[in-house]
Scaffold this active site. Sequence first.
Site, short mmCIF file in Angstrom:
data_model
loop_
_atom_site.label_atom_id
_atom_site.label_comp_id
_atom_site.label_asym_id
_atom_site.label_seq_id
_atom_site.Cartn_x
_atom_site.Cartn_y
_atom_site.Cartn_z
N TYR A 294 -12.47 2.65 -1.34
CA TYR A 294 -11.23 1.92 -1.11
C TYR A 294 -10.29 2.09 -2.31
CZ TYR A 294 -8.42 -2.01 0.65
OH TYR A 294 -7.42 -2.80 1.15
N ARG A 298 -6.49 3.75 -2.33
CA ARG A 298 -5.28 3.07 -2.80
C ARG A 298 -4.66 3.73 -4.03
NH1 ARG A 298 -6.36 -3.22 -3.22
NH2 ARG A 298 -7.68 -2.49 -4.91
N CYS B 133 -1.56 -6.21 1.61
CA CYS B 133 -2.76 -5.35 1.61
C CYS B 133 -2.69 -4.29 0.53
CB CYS B 133 -2.95 -4.71 2.97
SG CYS B 133 -3.35 -5.94 4.21
N HIS B 134 -1.63 -3.51 0.54
CA HIS B 134 -1.57 -2.40 -0.42
C HIS B 134 -0.23 -2.34 -1.15
CE1 HIS B 134 -4.52 -1.47 2.73
NE2 HIS B 134 -5.27 -1.21 1.70
N GLY B 135 0.51 -3.43 -1.11
CA GLY B 135 1.69 -3.55 -1.94
C GLY B 135 2.90 -2.73 -1.53
#
Lengths: 420, 169
Positions: A294, A298, B133-135
């Site tokens: 993960y 990201r 969640c991921h900005g």
Amino acid sequence: MSDHEYTPKSRAGKWFNDRLPLLTLANHLTDYPTPKNLNYWWTFGGILTFCLITQIVTGLVLAMHYIAHADMAFESVEHIMRDVNYGWLIRYIHANGASMFFLAVYIHIFRSLFYGSYKSPREIIWIIGIIIYLLMMAAAFMGYVLPWGQMSFWGATVITNLFSAIPFVGEGVVTWLWGGYSVDNPTLTRFFTLHYLIPFLILGLVVLHIWALHVPGNNNPVGIDVKKPSKDTVPFHPYIVIKDGFALLMFMIVFAFFVFYAPNILGHADNYIEANPLVTPAHIVPEWYLLPFYAILRSVPDKLLGVVAMLSAILILAVLPWLDTSKIRSAVFRPLYKQFYWILVADVLILGYVGAMPAEGLYLLIARVATAYYFLHFLVILPVLGLKERTIPLPLSITEPVLGGSPNIAMAKKKESKLE
Amino acid sequence: MSDKKPERRDFLFTATYAVGAVGAAAVVWPLVDQMNPDASVKALASTEVDVSSLKPGNTITVLWRGKPVFIRRRTQEEIDVARSVKMEDLIHPEKDEDRAKNPEWLVMLGVCTHLGCVPLNDKGDYDGWFCPCHGSHYDTSGRIRKGPAPWNMEVPKYEFVNANTIKIG
């Protein structure tokens, strides 16, 4: 497969074995010559078999009470926890069992990395192992969706949306996976079906994994070939059975600690809130065992490339036997590799840590450096190291280091007979 | 193989494999296609929403095809900010005029184009939406400005049935 011919003693046994040689197989498994220097890191194969069977048995029982429907799944899980006899125990074993399974598989994989168990002639064992690992991740992910809590729903949304990164057909693939325009009841029912199926696929692959293992036999901490059967080996039963059994008991203590004293510590409180398609939890995080990947996802600012990086991080393991150019298996005789090995372990742990943190500021920077290093390890360090590294001379047999390092086999044998 | 002339038998083999492959594909297709959205899912195509109670600066979220739809009644300030942005500053250039035909009303899928989370209202560096969640940061027109999402939040097909009702889909 067997090194010597086997004939059952009883007449009935002989009659049966001539028609279906199950007794020959059983004999092979008990007598299977095993290197006598195997340490406790080699007990995780047995522990993993235990984990798989535990998951299948508890899962089967849970399926008798669980209802795979978006309106009823959450309640049926609460019903299992509150009403079904020992339902709480069975569910906690199953939920924590997944974590224990991954804990054991990570130790098992890192043992292979340290002792070079993936190298010739064991590449097929390794690749089957990687496929099992991929299936484990799929099963764990789909299983986590079934309670239909907030983390279930949004985890499913995020992971299935990874496929939307595929150029041109991505959106169509995601709609096909969902069976609708969002994660909903059709998604839940198919995930339940697949979650039920995958463990049996894993079981089949485990049989192949062990079969492929029994062709060359076990690697060992020294990493050199053993002659079998010889003084280098001991029969699997009772020596390894007892050792595996003892390690399994130790493992079960850890397992039981989580089940009875901290059953929810590895989960997320948000999953005790029923799925709500209108609200995303403030901080969605996958289960701990997926965190390093993960973090890699990201750390890449581009959607498609992030997905590609995450998948590559797993698939790169499949070609590891060809990326590592060193002929020496065990890190014991590779002073430089040993250091890079521990750096990789630290790197993966760091990725896991930043994967749980918000993707911003310093955490993002650390994730990017750690991701770059992960790929550097496999794509640059390993191929170059195999060609440049000065390794320590290998002993002539696995017995030699124990008996005082005499290079002469005859001398070593003499010493061995004196000890007896 | 190359120096041998194809015979009648080779033709028969090839023809058999070809027919077999077509047959296998015909059998596999229903097994694959059954996973696509079924008739009952497709039937839920449109939703009507009463927006009369919405004050300027407020957003409501409604469910359409299982997905959240944001309906925001924008303030004049938000409209001005959204319309003054230069196209070259945008990751996915779209004019606010094209996204909100009636500038006061912004209707869009409340789904982050990164991995499908629901962004939070009145948050982020551009005072629009922020995906936890991921900005990903979205502006007051729902356009992506910062973060991993590749596109602006999608504007679905919608129309005003009357002054107070929006029909989505």
